[in-house]
Design an enzyme around this catalytic site. Structure first.
Site, PDB file in Angstrom:
ATOM      1  N   HIS A 291       0.807  -1.217   0.000  1.00  0.00           N
ATOM      2  CA  HIS A 291       0.000   0.000   0.000  1.00  0.00           C
ATOM      3  C   HIS A 291       0.841   1.268   0.000  1.00  0.00           C
ATOM      4  CE1 HIS A 291      -3.692  -2.164   0.183  1.00  0.00           C
ATOM      5  NE2 HIS A 291      -3.358  -2.784   1.292  1.00  0.00           N
ATOM      6  N   HIS A 370      10.559  47.066 -33.916  1.00  0.00           N
ATOM      7  CA  HIS A 370      10.109  46.581 -32.602  1.00  0.00           C
ATOM      8  C   HIS A 370      11.030  45.472 -32.097  1.00  0.00           C
ATOM      9  CE1 HIS A 370       7.276  44.986 -29.530  1.00  0.00           C
ATOM     10  NE2 HIS A 370       6.692  46.166 -29.619  1.00  0.00           N
TER      11      HIS A 370
END
Length: 474
Positions: A291, A370
């Site tokens: 588990h 730009h």
């Protein structure tokens, strides 16, 4: 087995009762239908406010001899057998009401839960089931204890478990399943939990297995024990007498399968992997699972699943493969032309999303101004490129896309996260927020460089037929 495309829940409710394995207390459980997309939820009806605990990996808080979940100040333990039955029968949405902190152990398997589910009946819901499909192998290992778990992309849902404890009574064995439903009930559900005799006294001494007995667990004996110890074990287990069969199993317990221990471990893995919160199309390969390892690995897989299935996540595609639409095909769909055609190719498209690509080079005309000393692609053009990609998705819904124009009606929630510079490859992903109706389409958009989101937005566009477009022939 044919893949189920719709989510499923119970037709009606059904109840079970029994003692908890470790607490020894009576527990009453009722399984009820649940709404779409709710998955599996435990509800502690014995506590004030009746808090709910979602069956999700992040809610695992303890794995000592079982899987324990906690949320909203409430706990529920030993949930793996119930979850295994739900996942084994391929349900998607179930409410599990309980008046105890521990699920009943019943006969040590998931058989009675599975039978109760079949008694209640199973029905389809309207929502589609969405599987998680891993993009790459994942693994978890603990070399000290010989534990190794793997998830391997395979396109189908399957589990393989191998165990080897170096024991003479539990020989190395494996179990495998890839067809669920009735096959799960027949091949897995009846397989019971098991322990070695050496573990029994330790568990009792630590105030555990108060509800355990030889009717809900197989006890393997891997050493010689004398008559005096037999009598002491009988007293411990509350039995008049116990004996050891030649096979090394306490008290004349017959195995349902030669590899029942491996099948039970597979039952546990199926239950613990239900904590992913959805079904996974992949091969789960587990060596000596437990588990702790199951749930730790489930936590890691769930985190990757959430990342892979996030709305902004890119689908799995090959950017070097032949595109769905190259620049020539795009020019036949979009009215845009250079220098304002900002999508080079479409590499992926399905009913839920479209992915386009633009290679950003120093030759772009906007870099002239730009910015001359530090070229950066204008954010407004990134948004325009995303819109053009979405436009291709929208226009391809029509038999004659060349006769339509797309217009922005609204742009919301625009964010620019990183700059885009020459040499970058921009990838655009757009997903419809709502279906295309009356020429209106609302889409969520993301732009990436590599796996990094550089911009995102939500946009609403209108498709309009050109005034001079010919009528469609009927």
């Amino acid at each position: 087995m044919t893949e189920i495309s719709k989510q499923r829940t119970l037709k009606g409710q059904v109840s079970l009762s029994g003692v908890g394995l470790h607490s020894g207390r009576m527990a009453h459980v009722t399984l009820k239908p649940a709404p779409e997309d709710s998955w599996f939820v435990f509800k502690r009806v014995d506590l004030p406010g009746q808090p709910e605990i979602r069956a999700l990996a992040e809610n695992v808080v303890d794995t000592a001899r079982g899987t324990t979940l906690e949320e909203n100040g409430a706990r529920v333990s030993t949930v793996e057998h119930v979850l295994s039955a739900l996942a084994g029968l391929e349900l998607d949405n179930v409410l599990i009401e309980t008046d105890s902190a521990e699920m009943p152990i019943l006969d040590g398997s998931s058989r009675l839960v599975a039978e109760a589910i079949l008694q209640a009946g199973i029905c389809e819901q309207q929502a589609e089931r969405v599987y998680y499909v891993p993009r790459a192998p994942m693994s978890f290992s603990n070399p000290k204890d010989g534990i190794e778990l793997k998830v391997l992309p395979s396109g189908k849902r399957e589990f393989t478990v191998k165990i080897d404890y170096g024991s003479s009574v539990i020989v190395p064995q494996f179990a495998h399943i890839e067809a669920f439903g009735e096959n799960y009930v027949r091949e897995v559900a009846s397989c019971r939990t098991f322990v070695f005799l050496r573990e029994v006294e330790w568990l009792y001494s630590h105030n555990l297995i108060k509800g355990g007995d030889l009717s809900n667990a197989i006890v393997f004996v891997d050493r010689m024990i004398d008559k005096a110890e037999m009598e002491r074990l009988a007293n411990l287990l509350g039995k008049p007498a116990v004996e050891v069969r030649s096979e090394g199993i306490l008290n004349n317990v017959d195995l349902y399968f030669k590899n029942e221990p491996a099948r039970h471990k597979m039952l546990d893995v199926i239950g613990d992997f239900a904590l992913l919160g959805r079904y996974m199309r992949a091969s789960v390969d587990a060596l000596r699972p437990g588990h702790f390892s199951n749930t730790e690995f489930a936590k890691a897989v769930r985190k990757q699943m959430q990342k892979d299935m996030a709305p902004e996540a890119l689908p799995d595609f090959d950017i070097t493969a032949k595109p769905l639409y190259d620049i020539t095909a795009i020019r036949k769909i979009l009215p845009h032309r250079p220098p304002f055609l900002l999508v080079d190719k479409i590499v992926y498209m399905d009913k839920d999303q479209v992915v386009g690509v633009k290679n950003v080079t120093m030759n772009e005309p906007f870099f002239v101004g730009h910015f001359p000393e530090e070229p950066v692609m204008p954010g407004v053009l990134i948004v325009e490129a995303m819109a053009q990609t979405g436009g291709i998705y929208m226009l391809t819904q029509y038999p004659d896309p060349e006769n339509y124009l797309t217009y922005f009606l609204k742009i919301d929630q625009v964010k620019f996260r990183h700059k885009v510079v020459p040499g970058d490859t921009l990838i655009f992903k757009l997903s419809p927020v709502s279906p295309l109706r009356r020429g209106l389409c609302n889409m969520r958009a993301w732009a990436y460089v590599g796996n990094q989101v550089v911009a995102e937005a939500e946009m609403l566009a209108q498709l309009s037929r050109k005034p001079d477009a010919p009528e469609l022939s009927k």
